[in-house]
Scaffold this motif. Sequence first.
Motif, short mmCIF file in Angstrom:
data_model
loop_
_atom_site.label_atom_id
_atom_site.label_comp_id
_atom_site.label_asym_id
_atom_site.label_seq_id
_atom_site.Cartn_x
_atom_site.Cartn_y
_atom_site.Cartn_z
N ILE A 142 1.05 -1.30 0.05
CA ILE A 142 0.23 0.01 0.08
C ILE A 142 0.83 1.25 0.06
CG2 ILE A 142 -1.77 1.35 1.33
CD1 ILE A 142 -1.73 -2.19 2.57
N THR A 143 0.92 2.02 -1.05
CA THR A 143 1.46 3.04 -1.37
C THR A 143 0.70 4.49 -1.20
OG1 THR A 143 3.41 1.68 -2.61
CG2 THR A 143 3.64 4.27 -2.66
N SER A 144 1.41 5.32 -0.52
CA SER A 144 0.80 6.76 -0.56
C SER A 144 1.54 7.62 -1.57
CB SER A 144 0.65 7.48 0.65
OG SER A 144 0.04 8.69 0.68
N GLY A 145 1.29 7.31 -2.82
CA GLY A 145 1.92 8.00 -3.89
C GLY A 145 1.86 7.12 -4.99
N LYS A 146 2.44 7.20 -6.16
CA LYS A 146 2.63 6.24 -7.32
C LYS A 146 3.60 5.47 -7.06
CE LYS A 146 0.46 9.59 -10.52
NZ LYS A 146 0.37 10.67 -11.72
N VAL A 147 3.59 4.30 -7.81
CA VAL A 147 4.59 3.27 -7.77
C VAL A 147 4.87 2.58 -9.15
CG1 VAL A 147 2.87 1.25 -7.23
CG2 VAL A 147 5.41 1.16 -6.44
N SER A 148 6.14 2.38 -9.47
CA SER A 148 6.46 1.96 -10.70
C SER A 148 6.24 0.42 -10.94
CB SER A 148 7.80 2.34 -11.12
OG SER A 148 8.88 1.90 -10.63
N ASP A 149 6.21 0.15 -12.18
CA ASP A 149 6.39 -1.37 -12.27
C ASP A 149 7.85 -1.87 -12.00
OD1 ASP A 149 4.22 -1.10 -13.76
OD2 ASP A 149 4.83 -1.89 -15.68
N GLU A 150 8.85 -1.20 -12.13
CA GLU A 150 10.23 -1.63 -11.66
C GLU A 150 10.33 -1.78 -10.20
OE1 GLU A 150 10.43 -0.08 -15.71
OE2 GLU A 150 9.76 1.04 -13.76
N THR A 151 9.62 -0.91 -9.34
CA THR A 151 9.36 -1.07 -7.81
C THR A 151 8.69 -2.20 -7.59
OG1 THR A 151 9.68 1.33 -7.52
CG2 THR A 151 8.62 0.00 -5.88
N LEU A 152 7.66 -2.30 -8.27
CA LEU A 152 6.92 -3.67 -8.02
C LEU A 152 7.62 -5.00 -8.39
CD1 LEU A 152 3.29 -2.45 -8.86
CD2 LEU A 152 4.23 -2.87 -6.68
N ASN A 153 8.44 -5.07 -9.31
CA ASN A 153 9.26 -6.21 -9.73
C ASN A 153 10.28 -6.71 -8.60
OD1 ASN A 153 7.88 -6.81 -12.17
ND2 ASN A 153 9.05 -5.32 -13.38
N LYS A 154 10.80 -5.37 -8.12
CA LYS A 154 11.95 -5.47 -7.26
C LYS A 154 11.11 -6.09 -5.71
CE LYS A 154 15.85 -4.98 -5.20
NZ LYS A 154 15.53 -5.28 -3.66
N LEU A 155 9.96 -5.56 -5.41
CA LEU A 155 9.13 -6.13 -4.25
C LEU A 155 8.71 -7.52 -4.52
CD1 LEU A 155 7.24 -2.77 -3.55
CD2 LEU A 155 8.77 -3.84 -2.09
N THR A 156 8.47 -7.97 -5.69
CA THR A 156 8.35 -9.16 -5.86
C THR A 156 9.43 -10.31 -5.75
OG1 THR A 156 6.43 -8.54 -7.50
CG2 THR A 156 7.29 -10.68 -7.98
N GLU A 157 10.64 -9.62 -6.42
CA GLU A 157 11.84 -10.63 -6.24
C GLU A 157 12.20 -10.89 -4.78
OE1 GLU A 157 16.32 -10.05 -7.65
OE2 GLU A 157 14.93 -8.76 -8.67
N ASP A 158 12.12 -9.53 -4.09
CA ASP A 158 12.33 -9.50 -2.57
C ASP A 158 11.44 -10.75 -1.70
OD1 ASP A 158 14.31 -7.68 -2.84
OD2 ASP A 158 13.26 -6.28 -2.29
N PHE A 159 10.03 -10.38 -2.16
CA PHE A 159 8.97 -11.52 -1.46
C PHE A 159 9.54 -12.67 -1.75
CE2 PHE A 159 4.26 -12.77 -1.56
CZ PHE A 159 4.80 -13.30 0.00
N ALA A 160 9.89 -13.13 -3.05
CA ALA A 160 10.04 -14.50 -3.56
C ALA A 160 11.54 -15.15 -2.82
CB ALA A 160 10.48 -14.52 -5.10
N LYS A 161 12.43 -14.10 -2.59
CA LYS A 161 13.61 -14.69 -1.89
C LYS A 161 13.47 -14.67 -0.37
CE LYS A 161 16.66 -13.00 -5.36
NZ LYS A 161 17.79 -11.86 -5.82
N SER A 162 12.40 -13.87 0.49
CA SER A 162 12.55 -13.91 1.65
C SER A 162 12.14 -15.16 2.45
CB SER A 162 11.25 -12.86 2.30
OG SER A 162 9.93 -13.25 1.60
N LYS A 163 12.58 -15.16 3.70
CA LYS A 163 12.41 -16.54 4.37
C LYS A 163 11.10 -16.51 5.11
CE LYS A 163 17.38 -17.51 4.57
NZ LYS A 163 18.69 -17.95 5.40
N LEU A 164 9.96 -16.95 4.82
CA LEU A 164 8.83 -16.75 5.30
C LEU A 164 8.17 -18.12 5.82
CD1 LEU A 164 7.11 -14.70 2.88
CD2 LEU A 164 7.97 -13.92 4.84
#
Length: 364
Positions: free
Chosen positions: A342-364
Amino acid sequence: MVKYTLNPNDKTYIMKTLIITFFISFLLTGQTFAQSKKDRIQLMIKDKEHKVDILVDGKLFTSYFYPSDSILKKPVLFPILTSKGTTITRGYPFATRAGERVDHPHHVGMWLNYESVNGFDFWNNSTAIKDRTKYGTIKHTGIVETNGGFKKANLAVKADWIDTDGKGKTLLKETTNYVFHAKGNQRIIDRITTLTAQNEEVSFKDVKDGMFAIRLARELEHPSDKPDIFVDANGIETKVDKLDNTGITGNYHTSEGINGEGTWSTRGKWNNLSGKIKGEDISVAIIDHPSNINYPTYWHARGYGLFAANPLGEKVFSKDKKELNFKLAPNQSVTFKYRTVITSGKVSDETLNKLTEDFAKSKL
């Protein structure tokens, strides 16, 4: 060798220098300390109100809400707010706001359930249903762990999926860990849910309504010219033949470049809903995890405010080309992982791709 002898003036100079240096160091340390205090996440258990408030810097971010099943048929996160304090979830039926739709009373906040589990409907169950014998209920059974912190916090809970409107047998045991992140104008919720079958096989029939979902505020809906029923601030319902689209600005956009209501039934690693509420740019993105069944998920994303990821419903989304009908053997488990940004502001595809990559690598 040259010898240097301090005179009284030199000592005074050195003392002054030391004092000034210490004072500057103190100020800088204090500033660093103050900066580190930002994005503090606190979890406040409120047993009497059947909820856990999640606060960022003392302001509400969301609440884990688990009232009795005579009020709500599942635990949810409700409401959910941006970093600026703007509510992104629909208020109806618990905190009704003027101009909202009054459809689907089971769409509350953020939740995870499914339409057909051994023939019982956990998705559509609400107090509006009269005969609930074929509906299931998810009952909160305990808070396992609460850990606050800076920029990151955890809430672990458990629940039972019970058939016959919560009066029958337990089909699934649920454990869910929420990981809350706060950084500047961005808030993130990771939900990691493990479902374990009990003494019999559990079948998730291939259906449309599921699985991880949010019901969003009116302003984040897509503009529509279809008639509907709306409610005023006093809860009075009014039929509207043509909708007023003033201030309605929502627009879906997926990782695959698909936009608007055309995202429904398509697949993607993430789907981002952007819009404005009272001039504030807002982005709400759901990110799928590669360990989930049927990755990347199908999007059950509707223009009227339902934003859902359904990995188990292939038939309707593929136009009968595929059918899943996922099953768990007795005592077998399955885990679902979703990230909501949830972002207050605009978010780019590049940012979402990075967050997706980080989520995939995270130890959950």
